[in-house]
Design a protein around this motif. Structure first.
Motif, short mmCIF file in Angstrom:
data_model
loop_
_atom_site.label_atom_id
_atom_site.label_comp_id
_atom_site.label_asym_id
_atom_site.label_seq_id
_atom_site.Cartn_x
_atom_site.Cartn_y
_atom_site.Cartn_z
N PHE A 11 95.47 78.30 -42.18
CA PHE A 11 94.23 78.14 -42.39
C PHE A 11 93.31 79.68 -42.70
O PHE A 11 94.02 80.61 -42.34
CB PHE A 11 93.41 77.39 -41.15
CG PHE A 11 93.80 77.96 -39.75
CD1 PHE A 11 93.20 79.18 -39.36
CD2 PHE A 11 94.95 77.70 -39.27
CE1 PHE A 11 93.36 79.76 -38.18
CE2 PHE A 11 95.31 78.03 -37.88
CZ PHE A 11 94.52 79.19 -37.73
N LYS A 12 92.06 79.53 -43.14
CA LYS A 12 91.24 80.67 -43.01
C LYS A 12 90.29 80.50 -42.03
O LYS A 12 89.91 79.43 -41.63
CB LYS A 12 90.65 80.62 -44.51
CG LYS A 12 91.56 80.97 -45.62
CD LYS A 12 90.77 80.94 -46.98
CE LYS A 12 91.78 81.11 -48.26
NZ LYS A 12 91.08 81.10 -49.40
N LEU A 13 89.75 81.71 -41.55
CA LEU A 13 88.75 81.83 -40.57
C LEU A 13 87.40 81.77 -41.06
O LEU A 13 87.34 82.46 -42.32
CB LEU A 13 89.05 83.02 -39.80
CG LEU A 13 90.34 83.05 -38.95
CD1 LEU A 13 90.48 84.27 -38.17
CD2 LEU A 13 90.45 82.02 -38.00
N GLN A 20 89.74 88.54 -33.02
CA GLN A 20 88.83 87.65 -32.63
C GLN A 20 89.34 86.28 -32.32
O GLN A 20 89.14 85.68 -31.23
CB GLN A 20 87.61 87.49 -33.37
CG GLN A 20 86.64 88.86 -33.25
CD GLN A 20 85.36 88.71 -34.34
OE1 GLN A 20 85.56 88.47 -35.68
NE2 GLN A 20 84.23 89.33 -33.93
N PHE A 21 89.99 85.89 -33.31
CA PHE A 21 90.61 84.21 -33.20
C PHE A 21 91.66 84.28 -32.00
O PHE A 21 91.61 83.31 -31.19
CB PHE A 21 91.19 83.96 -34.63
CG PHE A 21 91.84 82.59 -34.26
CD1 PHE A 21 91.18 81.51 -34.31
CD2 PHE A 21 93.19 82.59 -34.49
CE1 PHE A 21 91.57 80.32 -34.39
CE2 PHE A 21 93.95 81.32 -34.51
CZ PHE A 21 93.11 80.38 -34.21
N ILE A 22 92.59 85.34 -32.00
CA ILE A 22 93.65 85.48 -31.06
C ILE A 22 92.96 85.58 -29.84
O ILE A 22 93.23 84.62 -28.74
CB ILE A 22 94.61 86.66 -31.42
CG1 ILE A 22 95.41 86.10 -32.45
CG2 ILE A 22 95.60 86.93 -30.30
CD1 ILE A 22 96.00 87.21 -33.16
N ASN A 26 92.81 81.77 -25.71
CA ASN A 26 93.33 81.76 -24.02
C ASN A 26 93.44 80.37 -23.63
O ASN A 26 94.41 79.90 -23.10
CB ASN A 26 92.62 82.59 -23.15
CG ASN A 26 92.75 83.98 -23.27
OD1 ASN A 26 93.78 84.47 -24.03
ND2 ASN A 26 91.76 84.73 -22.83
N GLU A 27 92.47 79.63 -23.81
CA GLU A 27 92.59 78.17 -23.33
C GLU A 27 93.56 77.20 -24.07
O GLU A 27 94.16 76.47 -23.45
CB GLU A 27 91.03 77.56 -23.25
CG GLU A 27 90.66 77.20 -24.78
CD GLU A 27 89.28 76.23 -24.57
OE1 GLU A 27 88.88 75.83 -23.48
OE2 GLU A 27 88.43 76.51 -25.71
N VAL A 78 85.69 76.41 -28.94
CA VAL A 78 85.25 77.43 -29.78
C VAL A 78 86.05 77.83 -31.00
O VAL A 78 85.61 78.14 -32.02
CB VAL A 78 84.68 78.91 -29.16
CG1 VAL A 78 85.94 79.56 -28.61
CG2 VAL A 78 83.83 79.61 -29.96
N VAL A 79 87.42 77.61 -30.74
CA VAL A 79 88.61 77.93 -31.62
C VAL A 79 88.20 77.02 -32.98
O VAL A 79 88.47 77.59 -34.12
CB VAL A 79 89.75 77.88 -31.02
CG1 VAL A 79 91.07 77.91 -31.97
CG2 VAL A 79 90.24 78.74 -30.09
#
Length: 104
Positions: A11-13, A20-22, A26-27, A78-79
């Motif tokens: 995918f693209k962000l 920031q994505f990584i 955490n959850e 939020v991911v």
């Protein structure tokens, strides 16, 4: 090795960096650790701007079940908003050949 499976999502962000994505995962990582058959996860970029999220499962069934559970239980994460959903490609397949230097 039995019938382990590779799950690969690309995918693209949406205007976020890979870091920031990584950091926001955490959850998701904690969720994955609790899933039946989860073995590992790697996130990387092969081409600039395209994120590869690769998971190793004990079976394709385990990975598919976890994906459905994640989309329900963590639908408000939020991911999901960080990902350009129109670019998502999700695939899972049994591993047909595996070679490792590790003794199992």
């Amino acid at each position: 090795m039995k019938n382990q499976a590779i799950e690969l999502t690309t995918f693209k962000l949406n205007n976020f960096t890979l870091k920031q994505f990584i950091d926001a995962n955490n959850e998701i990582d904690e969720f994955l650790k609790r899933q039946k058959g989860f073995l590992s996860r790697s996130i990387f970029e092969l081409k600039k701007g395209i994120v590869y999220d690769m998971l190793l499962w004990e079976s394709a069934e385990d990975g598919t079940n976890a994906m459905h559970k994640l989309m329900t239980e963590l639908s408000d994460s939020v991911v999901h908003d960080m990902i350009d959903q129109s670019t998502v490609s999700w695939n899972i397949a049994p591993i047909e050949h595996f070679l490792s230097l590790r003794k199992e």
